[in-house]
Design a protein around this motif. Sequence first.
Motif, PDB file in Angstrom:
ATOM      1  N   SER A   4     -38.214 -48.041 -27.545  1.00 57.27           N
ATOM      2  CA  SER A   4     -37.519 -49.214 -27.980  1.00 57.27           C
ATOM      3  C   SER A   4     -38.410 -50.063 -28.948  1.00 57.27           C
ATOM      4  N   ALA A   5     -37.910 -50.298 -29.860  1.00 51.37           N
ATOM      5  CA  ALA A   5     -38.691 -51.088 -30.948  1.00 51.37           C
ATOM      6  C   ALA A   5     -40.143 -50.487 -31.221  1.00 51.37           C
ATOM      7  N   GLN A   7     -43.457 -49.448 -33.118  1.00 50.47           N
ATOM      8  CA  GLN A   7     -44.322 -49.869 -33.921  1.00 50.47           C
ATOM      9  C   GLN A   7     -44.752 -49.293 -35.265  1.00 50.47           C
TER      10      GLN A   7
END
Length: 175
Positions: A4-5, A7
């Motif tokens: 999730s999310a 980078q």
Amino acid sequence: RMPSAPQGVVVLAGRDPSSGPLADALHEAHFATLQLGDLSESVIDLTERVLAAADWIGTRPELRGLPLGVFGSRAGGGAALSAAARRPRMFRAIVSRDGRSIAGGSAFDNVSAATLLIVDGQDDSTIAFSREAMTRVMGIAELELVSAGALDDEERGTATHVANVARRWFARFLA
């Protein structure tokens, strides 16, 4: 693998006993990973696959615009450097494990990505080659020495060590 999310995104290229621990470590650090199949290919063919993977990543809305790195082992290490030399603005970080596969110092020309070379600490010729080749990288370049024979040894925790070193490198330059 997609956390999730994320980078950043790391393409994993080449046969490597640390691929599993590396993918796990990168996922925990919120990096998406794309593992290229375990094929015996030449550096040239694998370079084309790395570039195709990078192009595909650029078409994915959830990945587009994220910083991109490559972890390559053996032929994958040469392919990672060759891809970064061919498209210097595409890749921000490269980790090459086992520099014996790198065909020549010219693979480093035009590489502007932060480059980490992981080599056997007892392989004097590869260490010397790697140190000379690092002077050709236009960006940051560092050398990580591991214990003798460790690049082929999963039993001594080397896979975990390589995974942690690579994770820190990508966290430093992709995050």
